[in-house]
Design a protein around this motif. Structure first.
Motif, mmCIF file in Angstrom:
data_model
loop_
_atom_site.group_PDB
_atom_site.id
_atom_site.type_symbol
_atom_site.label_atom_id
_atom_site.label_comp_id
_atom_site.label_asym_id
_atom_site.label_seq_id
_atom_site.Cartn_x
_atom_site.Cartn_y
_atom_site.Cartn_z
ATOM 1 N N LEU A 5 0.829 -1.204 0.000
ATOM 2 C CA LEU A 5 0.000 0.000 0.000
ATOM 3 C C LEU A 5 0.864 1.256 0.000
ATOM 4 C CD1 LEU A 5 -2.780 1.286 0.093
ATOM 5 C CD2 LEU A 5 -2.730 1.068 2.573
ATOM 6 N N LEU A 6 1.937 1.243 0.762
ATOM 7 C CA LEU A 6 2.850 2.377 0.805
ATOM 8 C C LEU A 6 3.524 2.583 -0.561
ATOM 9 C CD1 LEU A 6 4.323 4.580 2.397
ATOM 10 C CD2 LEU A 6 6.020 2.843 3.009
ATOM 11 N N ILE A 7 4.012 1.512 -1.164
ATOM 12 C CA ILE A 7 4.664 1.605 -2.473
ATOM 13 C C ILE A 7 3.686 2.098 -3.528
ATOM 14 C CG2 ILE A 7 5.727 0.238 -4.317
ATOM 15 C CD1 ILE A 7 7.009 -1.448 -2.069
ATOM 16 N N ALA A 8 2.473 1.552 -3.526
ATOM 17 C CA ALA A 8 1.463 1.979 -4.494
ATOM 18 C C ALA A 8 1.091 3.443 -4.287
ATOM 19 C CB ALA A 8 0.223 1.094 -4.386
ATOM 20 N N SER A 9 1.001 3.867 -3.040
ATOM 21 C CA SER A 9 0.675 5.268 -2.758
ATOM 22 C C SER A 9 1.762 6.206 -3.269
ATOM 23 C CB SER A 9 0.485 5.479 -1.263
ATOM 24 O OG SER A 9 -0.574 4.702 -0.783
ATOM 25 N N LEU A 10 3.017 5.823 -3.084
ATOM 26 C CA LEU A 10 4.118 6.640 -3.587
ATOM 27 C C LEU A 10 4.118 6.690 -5.116
ATOM 28 C CD1 LEU A 10 6.977 5.580 -1.154
ATOM 29 C CD2 LEU A 10 5.732 7.751 -1.202
ATOM 30 N N TRP A 11 3.802 5.555 -5.757
ATOM 31 C CA TRP A 11 3.741 5.510 -7.217
ATOM 32 C C TRP A 11 2.621 6.426 -7.720
ATOM 33 C CZ3 TRP A 11 0.685 4.440 -11.342
ATOM 34 C CH2 TRP A 11 1.315 4.180 -12.545
ATOM 35 N N VAL A 12 1.464 6.384 -7.066
ATOM 36 C CA VAL A 12 0.344 7.242 -7.461
ATOM 37 C C VAL A 12 0.682 8.713 -7.239
ATOM 38 C CG1 VAL A 12 -2.034 7.872 -6.863
ATOM 39 C CG2 VAL A 12 -1.420 5.469 -7.165
ATOM 40 N N LEU A 13 1.321 9.034 -6.129
ATOM 41 C CA LEU A 13 1.728 10.411 -5.867
ATOM 42 C C LEU A 13 2.712 10.893 -6.933
ATOM 43 C CD1 LEU A 13 1.606 12.863 -3.970
ATOM 44 C CD2 LEU A 13 3.506 11.838 -2.706
ATOM 45 N N ALA A 14 3.675 10.055 -7.295
ATOM 46 C CA ALA A 14 4.629 10.423 -8.345
ATOM 47 C C ALA A 14 3.912 10.612 -9.680
ATOM 48 C CB ALA A 14 5.703 9.350 -8.472
ATOM 49 N N GLY A 15 2.944 9.757 -9.982
ATOM 50 C CA GLY A 15 2.166 9.905 -11.213
ATOM 51 C C GLY A 15 1.373 11.193 -11.242
ATOM 52 N N THR A 16 0.845 11.583 -10.119
ATOM 53 C CA THR A 16 0.096 12.836 -10.036
ATOM 54 C C THR A 16 1.011 14.034 -10.267
ATOM 55 O OG1 THR A 16 -1.446 11.818 -8.480
ATOM 56 C CG2 THR A 16 -1.398 14.216 -8.556
ATOM 57 N N ILE A 17 2.182 13.989 -9.680
ATOM 58 C CA ILE A 17 3.137 15.086 -9.866
ATOM 59 C C ILE A 17 3.571 15.163 -11.324
ATOM 60 C CG2 ILE A 17 5.472 15.866 -9.277
ATOM 61 C CD1 ILE A 17 4.898 14.713 -6.435
ATOM 62 N N VAL A 18 3.834 14.023 -11.949
ATOM 63 C CA VAL A 18 4.228 14.015 -13.360
ATOM 64 C C VAL A 18 3.101 14.558 -14.232
ATOM 65 C CG1 VAL A 18 4.798 12.504 -15.310
ATOM 66 C CG2 VAL A 18 5.926 12.192 -13.111
ATOM 67 N N ALA A 19 1.875 14.232 -13.911
ATOM 68 C CA ALA A 19 0.733 14.707 -14.698
ATOM 69 C C ALA A 19 0.590 16.226 -14.626
ATOM 70 C CB ALA A 19 -0.554 14.047 -14.214
ATOM 71 N N LEU A 20 1.080 16.839 -13.567
ATOM 72 C CA LEU A 20 1.004 18.293 -13.433
ATOM 73 C C LEU A 20 2.082 19.020 -14.245
ATOM 74 C CD1 LEU A 20 0.270 18.552 -9.613
ATOM 75 C CD2 LEU A 20 -1.342 18.901 -11.485
ATOM 76 N N LEU A 21 3.082 18.285 -14.706
ATOM 77 C CA LEU A 21 4.154 18.889 -15.495
ATOM 78 C C LEU A 21 3.662 19.206 -16.908
ATOM 79 C CD1 LEU A 21 7.105 16.494 -14.587
ATOM 80 C CD2 LEU A 21 6.759 18.817 -13.750
ATOM 81 N N PRO A 22 4.303 20.165 -17.580
ATOM 82 C CA PRO A 22 3.973 20.389 -18.992
ATOM 83 C C PRO A 22 4.295 19.127 -19.803
ATOM 84 C CG PRO A 22 5.391 22.138 -18.154
ATOM 85 C CD PRO A 22 5.287 21.107 -17.084
ATOM 86 N N MET A 23 3.599 18.925 -20.909
ATOM 87 C CA MET A 23 3.725 17.695 -21.683
ATOM 88 C C MET A 23 5.171 17.412 -22.090
ATOM 89 S SD MET A 23 1.903 15.287 -22.618
ATOM 90 C CE MET A 23 2.237 13.811 -23.519
ATOM 91 N N ARG A 24 5.919 18.423 -22.461
ATOM 92 C CA ARG A 24 7.295 18.212 -22.926
ATOM 93 C C ARG A 24 8.200 17.693 -21.820
ATOM 94 N NH1 ARG A 24 9.992 22.803 -21.134
ATOM 95 N NH2 ARG A 24 8.583 24.519 -20.703
ATOM 96 N N LEU A 25 7.829 17.896 -20.558
ATOM 97 C CA LEU A 25 8.633 17.426 -19.429
ATOM 98 C C LEU A 25 8.134 16.096 -18.860
ATOM 99 C CD1 LEU A 25 9.132 20.791 -17.498
ATOM 100 C CD2 LEU A 25 10.720 19.666 -19.071
ATOM 101 N N GLN A 26 7.055 15.556 -19.396
ATOM 102 C CA GLN A 26 6.467 14.332 -18.849
ATOM 103 C C GLN A 26 7.101 13.050 -19.381
ATOM 104 O OE1 GLN A 26 2.257 14.202 -19.406
ATOM 105 N NE2 GLN A 26 1.868 15.957 -18.109
ATOM 106 N N TYR A 27 7.826 13.119 -20.483
ATOM 107 C CA TYR A 27 8.285 11.891 -21.133
ATOM 108 C C TYR A 27 9.217 11.054 -20.270
ATOM 109 C CZ TYR A 27 6.126 13.608 -25.365
ATOM 110 O OH TYR A 27 5.213 14.056 -26.275
ATOM 111 N N GLY A 28 10.255 11.632 -19.727
ATOM 112 C CA GLY A 28 11.211 10.869 -18.907
ATOM 113 C C GLY A 28 10.592 10.284 -17.653
ATOM 114 N N PRO A 29 9.978 11.122 -16.810
ATOM 115 C CA PRO A 29 9.365 10.569 -15.593
ATOM 116 C C PRO A 29 8.209 9.612 -15.899
ATOM 117 C CG PRO A 29 9.585 12.952 -15.407
ATOM 118 C CD PRO A 29 9.937 12.588 -16.813
ATOM 119 N N GLY A 30 7.448 9.911 -16.952
ATOM 120 C CA GLY A 30 6.335 9.027 -17.312
ATOM 121 C C GLY A 30 6.818 7.659 -17.754
#
Length: 84
Positions: A5-30
């Motif tokens: 649950l902790l690992i999944a929560s961190l993954w979801v939080l990271a995904g949310t942060i990446v989604a807030l980035l401009p599209m050109r900056l999402q490729y590497g983290p995504g």
């Protein structure tokens, strides 16, 4: 709290942060999140069963449907248009 649950929560939080980035900056983290998703889902499935893991796979495919379509089109030799 279970480890999965902790690992999944961190993954979801990271995904949310990446989604807030401009599209050109999402490729590497995504791409990193996409590569890390199967081990995370596998660990969740190991701890909670295949049905929960299947739900995780459905959620993953839903979240990454456009990048997955783009990748499949590239593997087929097509020239898909990247979003601007």
């Amino acid at each position: 709290m279970s480890q999965s649950l902790l690992i999944a929560s961190l993954w979801v939080l990271a995904g949310t942060i990446v989604a807030l980035l401009p599209m050109r900056l999402q490729y590497g983290p995504g791409l990193t999140l996409l590569i890390l998703a199967p081990p995370v889902i596998g660990f969740i499935g190991y701890q909670h069963g295949w049905l929960v893991a299947f739900g995780g796979v459905l959620a993953l495919v839903s979240m990454f449907r456009r990048p997955l379509r783009h990748g499949i089109a590239k593997l087929r030799g097509q020239k898909p248009e990247a979003p601007k």
